[in-house]
Write a protein that holds these residues in place. Sequence first.
Motif, PDB file in Angstrom:
ATOM      1  N   VAL A 249       0.905  -1.114   0.071  1.00 49.46           N
ATOM      2  CA  VAL A 249      -0.032   0.004   0.001  1.00 49.46           C
ATOM      3  C   VAL A 249       0.904   1.247  -0.046  1.00 49.46           C
ATOM      4  N   ASN A 250       2.222   1.213   0.264  1.00 48.12           N
ATOM      5  CA  ASN A 250       2.895   2.428   0.168  1.00 48.12           C
ATOM      6  C   ASN A 250       4.194   2.282  -0.810  1.00 48.12           C
ATOM      7  N   PRO A 251       4.054   2.676  -2.056  1.00 45.58           N
ATOM      8  CA  PRO A 251       4.870   2.377  -2.901  1.00 45.58           C
ATOM      9  C   PRO A 251       6.159   3.140  -2.640  1.00 45.58           C
ATOM     10  N   GLU A 252       6.345   4.198  -1.739  1.00 46.16           N
ATOM     11  CA  GLU A 252       7.541   4.767  -1.384  1.00 46.16           C
ATOM     12  C   GLU A 252       8.358   3.831  -0.660  1.00 46.16           C
ATOM     13  N   VAL A 253       7.560   3.031   0.156  1.00 39.35           N
ATOM     14  CA  VAL A 253       8.541   1.874   0.767  1.00 39.35           C
ATOM     15  C   VAL A 253       9.199   0.769  -0.060  1.00 39.35           C
ATOM     16  N   LYS A 254       8.662   0.354  -0.997  1.00 39.41           N
ATOM     17  CA  LYS A 254       9.136  -0.568  -2.204  1.00 39.41           C
ATOM     18  C   LYS A 254      10.351   0.210  -2.741  1.00 39.41           C
ATOM     19  N   ASP A 255      10.260   1.631  -3.207  1.00 34.53           N
ATOM     20  CA  ASP A 255      11.396   2.311  -3.635  1.00 34.53           C
ATOM     21  C   ASP A 255      12.567   2.395  -2.770  1.00 34.53           C
ATOM     22  N   THR A 256      12.255   2.460  -1.325  1.00 33.48           N
ATOM     23  CA  THR A 256      13.479   2.457  -0.294  1.00 33.48           C
ATOM     24  C   THR A 256      14.186   1.260  -0.592  1.00 33.48           C
ATOM     25  N   PHE A 257      13.441   0.089  -0.607  1.00 29.69           N
ATOM     26  CA  PHE A 257      14.267  -1.179  -0.515  1.00 29.69           C
ATOM     27  C   PHE A 257      14.969  -1.499  -1.728  1.00 29.69           C
ATOM     28  N   ILE A 258      14.096  -1.113  -2.895  1.00 25.49           N
ATOM     29  CA  ILE A 258      15.018  -1.304  -4.335  1.00 25.49           C
ATOM     30  C   ILE A 258      16.347  -0.559  -4.371  1.00 25.49           C
ATOM     31  N   LYS A 259      16.098   0.763  -3.649  1.00 27.19           N
ATOM     32  CA  LYS A 259      17.226   1.559  -3.615  1.00 27.19           C
ATOM     33  C   LYS A 259      18.566   0.955  -2.868  1.00 27.19           C
ATOM     34  N   ARG A 260      17.995   0.371  -1.875  1.00 25.18           N
ATOM     35  CA  ARG A 260      18.831  -0.439  -0.787  1.00 25.18           C
ATOM     36  C   ARG A 260      19.713  -1.551  -1.416  1.00 25.18           C
ATOM     37  N   SER A 261      19.096  -2.235  -2.463  1.00 28.44           N
ATOM     38  CA  SER A 261      19.674  -3.179  -3.096  1.00 28.44           C
ATOM     39  C   SER A 261      20.495  -2.462  -4.148  1.00 28.44           C
ATOM     40  N   LEU A 262      20.277  -1.580  -4.713  1.00 23.01           N
ATOM     41  CA  LEU A 262      21.338  -0.941  -5.677  1.00 23.01           C
ATOM     42  C   LEU A 262      22.535  -0.361  -4.900  1.00 23.01           C
ATOM     43  N   ILE A 263      22.203  -0.012  -3.812  1.00 24.11           N
ATOM     44  CA  ILE A 263      23.505   0.717  -3.071  1.00 24.11           C
ATOM     45  C   ILE A 263      24.429  -0.308  -2.771  1.00 24.11           C
ATOM     46  N   ILE A 264      24.119  -1.724  -2.422  1.00 22.00           N
ATOM     47  CA  ILE A 264      24.699  -2.559  -2.284  1.00 22.00           C
ATOM     48  C   ILE A 264      25.518  -3.099  -3.353  1.00 22.00           C
ATOM     49  N   ARG A 265      24.737  -3.006  -4.298  1.00 23.90           N
ATOM     50  CA  ARG A 265      25.169  -3.660  -5.680  1.00 23.90           C
ATOM     51  C   ARG A 265      26.577  -2.769  -6.183  1.00 23.90           C
ATOM     52  N   GLU A 266      26.184  -1.432  -5.981  1.00 25.49           N
ATOM     53  CA  GLU A 266      27.188  -0.430  -6.234  1.00 25.49           C
ATOM     54  C   GLU A 266      28.394  -0.526  -5.397  1.00 25.49           C
ATOM     55  N   ILE A 267      28.263  -0.830  -4.229  1.00 28.29           N
ATOM     56  CA  ILE A 267      29.345  -0.808  -3.336  1.00 28.29           C
ATOM     57  C   ILE A 267      30.192  -2.128  -3.663  1.00 28.29           C
ATOM     58  N   ARG A 268      29.568  -3.149  -3.746  1.00 29.23           N
ATOM     59  CA  ARG A 268      30.139  -4.487  -4.621  1.00 29.23           C
ATOM     60  C   ARG A 268      30.975  -4.151  -5.753  1.00 29.23           C
ATOM     61  N   ASN A 269      30.296  -3.228  -6.664  1.00 28.78           N
ATOM     62  CA  ASN A 269      30.915  -2.859  -7.955  1.00 28.78           C
ATOM     63  C   ASN A 269      32.221  -2.090  -7.682  1.00 28.78           C
ATOM     64  N   TYR A 270      32.105  -1.013  -6.726  1.00 26.99           N
ATOM     65  CA  TYR A 270      33.294  -0.223  -6.761  1.00 26.99           C
ATOM     66  C   TYR A 270      34.447  -1.046  -6.094  1.00 26.99           C
ATOM     67  N   LEU A 271      34.277  -2.092  -5.059  1.00 24.83           N
ATOM     68  CA  LEU A 271      35.447  -2.666  -4.548  1.00 24.83           C
ATOM     69  C   LEU A 271      35.865  -3.691  -5.380  1.00 24.83           C
ATOM     70  N   ASP A 272      35.089  -4.439  -6.182  1.00 24.68           N
ATOM     71  CA  ASP A 272      35.425  -5.260  -7.100  1.00 24.68           C
ATOM     72  C   ASP A 272      36.253  -4.891  -8.095  1.00 24.68           C
ATOM     73  N   SER A 273      36.042  -3.480  -8.600  1.00 25.50           N
ATOM     74  CA  SER A 273      36.542  -2.718  -9.428  1.00 25.50           C
ATOM     75  C   SER A 273      38.241  -2.525  -9.202  1.00 25.50           C
ATOM     76  N   ARG A 274      38.404  -2.455  -7.767  1.00 29.70           N
ATOM     77  CA  ARG A 274      39.704  -2.133  -6.947  1.00 29.70           C
ATOM     78  C   ARG A 274      40.221  -3.218  -6.588  1.00 29.70           C
ATOM     79  N   ASN A 275      40.119  -4.484  -7.281  1.00 26.87           N
ATOM     80  CA  ASN A 275      40.606  -5.895  -7.000  1.00 26.87           C
ATOM     81  C   ASN A 275      40.444  -6.356  -5.404  1.00 26.87           C
ATOM     82  N   PHE A 276      39.367  -5.993  -4.677  1.00 30.53           N
ATOM     83  CA  PHE A 276      39.043  -6.534  -3.488  1.00 30.53           C
ATOM     84  C   PHE A 276      38.455  -7.934  -3.706  1.00 30.53           C
ATOM     85  N   ILE A 277      38.393  -8.996  -2.894  1.00 27.47           N
ATOM     86  CA  ILE A 277      37.863 -10.000  -3.005  1.00 27.47           C
ATOM     87  C   ILE A 277      36.834 -10.205  -1.989  1.00 27.47           C
TER      88      ILE A 277
END
Length: 497
Positions: free
Chosen positions: A169-197
Amino acid sequence: MADERVQAANEQDINELLKVRRAKLAELQEKGKDPFKIMKYDVTNHSADITEDYDNFEGKTVSVAGRIMTKRIMGKASFCNIRDLKGDIQIYVRKDEIGEESYTEFKKYDIGDIVGVQGEVFKTHTGEISIKAKNIVLLSKSLQILPEKYHGLKDTDLRYRQRYVDLIVNPEVKDTFIKRSLIIREIRNYLDSRNFIEVETPVLVPTAGGAAARPFSTHHNALDQDLYLRISLELYLKRLIVGGLERVYEIGRVFRNEGLSVRHNPEFTLLELYQAYTDYYGMMDLVEDLFRTVAQKVCGTTKITYGGEVIDLSKPFERLTMVEAIKKYANIDFDQIKDEASAKALAKEHNIEFEDRHKRGDIINLFFEKYVEEHLVQPTFIMDHPVEISPLASRKPDNPDFTERFELFITRREMANAFSELNDPLDQRKRFEAQEALRAAGDEEANETDEDFLTALEYGMPPTGGIGIGIDRFVMLLTDSAAIRDVLLFPTMKRLD
């Protein structure tokens, strides 16, 4: 009494409506049209795909699926709005298009039912992008009533307990958790691109170390051994640095047996990373660039609004030692307060409560918490913490009462904690012994001695920089969320029974 009678009447009405929904399901099942027997529906598009690119969809046949959120029955033609992952779209349903039997069934559908619709994309005479249904099928019967029909889903406790309804019933809540997933994905992309395992370390541990926190304990029956849920990721990741994995990180759940607040949940997500052959200055550069990069990728800007305040991540983050920060905001110079007795006398003068076990460094930290944190709105690195509150950080070579440690503060909150890691096993043993003395004195958050970790250090750990970042607080910052529960799908709650 009048309010109680109204509430009782509403509950009776709701119970009657629930009975009606179950009766509708029973009728469908008797006709061999049980919606729960439908195992699959081919979806070609989501709502936003169509509404955001109407020119390419006009006149085309699409298949969508979602939950009925509104419904208007008007004789031989009706409308409903369905909500899917990406938003809402209007469905135009005509008896002549779908047939009399299907139309009769459609009229009995309830708000909350999940349907599949195949039809042609068009605009109504009012200009609303819609789908003219050629076929509509009930995919799942909702036996409950969406709460806003009566009182709205404004009760935060109910929202957290029934997050599934909150998401509906609250679409903005769904948006928050979709953004959470994107944040974690971009953190991984950042570290992976700098040769972190990326690695995984134990959740059940024999010794809970790496942070000042009280752990949850459990018992392993087969081993007949007490274990703890980890409070940190640190000590196992450092073992991997000893083993030669020069850049490692983990994003994982940690558990601390502490109270609940807008900033704290007993179970939360932590990022920890360690890099060999660098120090806390290297970690400052990394975390500043990480925050800036992720904000730009996820939010499209490095100037974000949190709680009505504009936070500028584009500028170089301010850097202050803890002593400098206290001098700046409280006009107290701890460089001139050389001993424990003087520090405690100053604390009494400023009505700062402390314990007998506290040393000069602990008093410095208490002054920082009282006088400085409230001013740290824009990104600020607070550096060089006292050794008493930093049992795993290297001492500053030119001032061994302090350590090469920093915390990043944004919006008055600690967002990251980092060290030049202590790699001297002899000094580390002394630090553990000091922590054990604090435990004996009643400090349940003091570290225990981890003998295996000391053994690992004795094999030799290179100079290393390490950092911990609270993922939940980072998500709060980038989604303008006031409480940690707003960014946890299922926060810890007290049972109702």
